[in-house]
Design an enzyme around this catalytic site. Structure first.
Site, PDB file in Angstrom:
ATOM      1  N   GLU A  41     -22.428  78.889 -48.054  1.00 44.69           N
ATOM      2  CA  GLU A  41     -23.500  77.988 -48.502  1.00 44.69           C
ATOM      3  C   GLU A  41     -24.616  78.809 -49.142  1.00 44.69           C
ATOM      4  O   GLU A  41     -25.221  79.662 -48.493  1.00 44.69           O
ATOM      5  CB  GLU A  41     -24.055  77.205 -47.302  1.00 44.69           C
ATOM      6  CG  GLU A  41     -25.258  76.352 -47.658  1.00 44.69           C
ATOM      7  CD  GLU A  41     -25.938  75.739 -46.425  1.00 44.69           C
ATOM      8  OE1 GLU A  41     -25.263  75.536 -45.393  1.00 44.69           O
ATOM      9  OE2 GLU A  41     -27.152  75.491 -46.497  1.00 44.69           O
ATOM     10  N   ARG A  45     -33.082  77.992 -52.580  1.00 41.53           N
ATOM     11  CA  ARG A  45     -34.435  78.392 -52.209  1.00 41.53           C
ATOM     12  C   ARG A  45     -34.941  79.533 -53.070  1.00 41.53           C
ATOM     13  O   ARG A  45     -36.029  80.034 -52.835  1.00 41.53           O
ATOM     14  CB  ARG A  45     -34.483  78.841 -50.739  1.00 41.53           C
ATOM     15  CG  ARG A  45     -34.120  77.747 -49.772  1.00 41.53           C
ATOM     16  CD  ARG A  45     -34.204  78.235 -48.335  1.00 41.53           C
ATOM     17  NE  ARG A  45     -33.311  77.442 -47.521  1.00 41.53           N
ATOM     18  CZ  ARG A  45     -32.957  77.754 -46.274  1.00 41.53           C
ATOM     19  NH1 ARG A  45     -33.440  78.832 -45.696  1.00 41.53           N
ATOM     20  NH2 ARG A  45     -32.135  76.980 -45.603  1.00 41.53           N
ATOM     21  N   THR A  69     -29.787  73.361 -48.921  1.00 44.47           N
ATOM     22  CA  THR A  69     -31.198  72.994 -49.131  1.00 44.47           C
ATOM     23  C   THR A  69     -31.350  72.094 -50.350  1.00 44.47           C
ATOM     24  O   THR A  69     -32.272  72.245 -51.147  1.00 44.47           O
ATOM     25  CB  THR A  69     -32.108  74.247 -49.245  1.00 44.47           C
ATOM     26  OG1 THR A  69     -31.643  75.274 -48.372  1.00 44.47           O
ATOM     27  CG2 THR A  69     -33.537  73.898 -48.857  1.00 44.47           C
ATOM     28  N   LYS A 129     -24.978  67.865 -40.393  1.00 40.77           N
ATOM     29  CA  LYS A 129     -25.726  69.090 -40.079  1.00 40.77           C
ATOM     30  C   LYS A 129     -26.743  68.746 -38.994  1.00 40.77           C
ATOM     31  O   LYS A 129     -27.426  67.714 -39.073  1.00 40.77           O
ATOM     32  CB  LYS A 129     -26.424  69.584 -41.347  1.00 40.77           C
ATOM     33  CG  LYS A 129     -27.363  70.759 -41.123  1.00 40.77           C
ATOM     34  CD  LYS A 129     -27.703  71.440 -42.442  1.00 40.77           C
ATOM     35  CE  LYS A 129     -28.865  72.404 -42.272  1.00 40.77           C
ATOM     36  NZ  LYS A 129     -28.703  73.637 -43.051  1.00 40.77           N
TER      37      LYS A 129
HETATM   38  C1  3PG Z   1     -30.282  76.599 -42.764  1.00 47.72           C
HETATM   39  O1  3PG Z   1     -30.594  76.330 -43.909  1.00 47.72           O
HETATM   40  O2  3PG Z   1     -29.299  76.112 -42.229  1.00 47.72           O
HETATM   41  C2  3PG Z   1     -31.159  77.508 -41.978  1.00 47.72           C
HETATM   42  O3  3PG Z   1     -32.084  78.154 -42.789  1.00 47.72           O
HETATM   43  C3  3PG Z   1     -30.429  78.523 -41.177  1.00 47.72           C
HETATM   44  O4  3PG Z   1     -31.292  78.934 -40.194  1.00 47.72           O
HETATM   45  P1  3PG Z   1     -31.228  80.398 -39.575  1.00 47.72           P
HETATM   46  O5  3PG Z   1     -31.951  81.297 -40.539  1.00 47.72           O
HETATM   47  O6  3PG Z   1     -31.964  80.288 -38.275  1.00 47.72           O
HETATM   48  O7  3PG Z   1     -29.799  80.804 -39.438  1.00 47.72           O
END
Ligand code: 3PG
Length: 206
Positions: A41, A45, A69, A129
């Site tokens: 994924e 960002r 995102t 999710k």
């Molecule tokens: C996501 O987009 O799923 C999160 O940013 C992942 O979070 P993490 O940095 O705590 O793994």
């Protein structure tokens, strides 16, 4: 539309990637795919994220590269053109759900509450999710959800680490998990491919 079983292809860990420099995209995809993680994924960002998806699909054509995102409807067309084969959002909105359907891409929509999970289930989404997992109850909450909503599976993300990932994967309603711990920006930005490969091999074996 490709189903999630095919997209995951037996792997239970999805690296969540933040790519700051386009030049890192191809070696990152090759490293992760080579270490046994075929579903990736790329979060939208960073300014080069969409180009990174395109570069990664060229570098590792057999990998399943998705876009994370997703916050705006226009992003669905852009990531589909770049080669993304699924999309992910931290939450969901009606317009994003409609845009995902129009783009005909599998959508890992985020949900945090029981009512949101039930509403998405009614809409036919059976893998959601669960974000930010560690802050909204972690494995304990997921265990509770399994008893009341047994037909819904989750991909928890947010606060998953090498230390706690097994607690999540042991749950019957956790199909897979996602997280940045496998290839965090500090390792990608220093091109530390050996350490990323080591973490990826461990995750692929879970
Ligand atoms: C996501 O987009 O799923 C999160 O940013 C992942 O979070 P993490 O940095 O705590 O793994």
């Amino acid at each position: 539309m490709t189903d999630w079983n095919t997209l995951l292809d037996g792997v239970r860990v999805i690296p969540v990637l933040i790519v700051d420099r386009l030049e890192d995209a191809a070696p990152l995809a090759e490293t992760l795919f080579g270490a046994g993680l075929g579903t990736l994924e790329v979060t939208l960002r960073t300014p080069c994220a969409t180009d990174a998806i395109a570069a990664m699909t060229r570098a590792a054509p057999e990998a399943r590269i998705g876009a994370g995102t997703i916050l705006h409807t226009a992003q669905w067309d852009a990531v589909k053109k770049a080669g993304a084969c699924f999309g992910v959002s931290p939450g969901h909105t009606e317009t994003l759900l409609n845009a995902a359907e129009a783009a005909e891409l599998p959508y890992l929509a985020g949900a945090q509450t029981v009512s949101e999970i039930m509403a998405l289930g009614e809409r036919g989404l059976k893998l959601l999710k669960f974000f930010p997992a560690a802050r909204i109850g972690g494995p304990g909450m997921l265990k509770t959800l399994a008893s009341v909503l047994p037909d819904i599976a989750f991909c928890p993300t947010g606060g998953i680490t090498a230390e706690n990932v097994a607690d999540y994967l042991a749950l019957p309603n956790v199909a897979c998990v996602g997280g940045t711990w496998i290839a965090p920006p500090e390792l990608v930005n220093t091109q530390n491919w050996p350490e990323i490969a080591k973490r990826a091999r461990h995750a692929a074996g879970l």
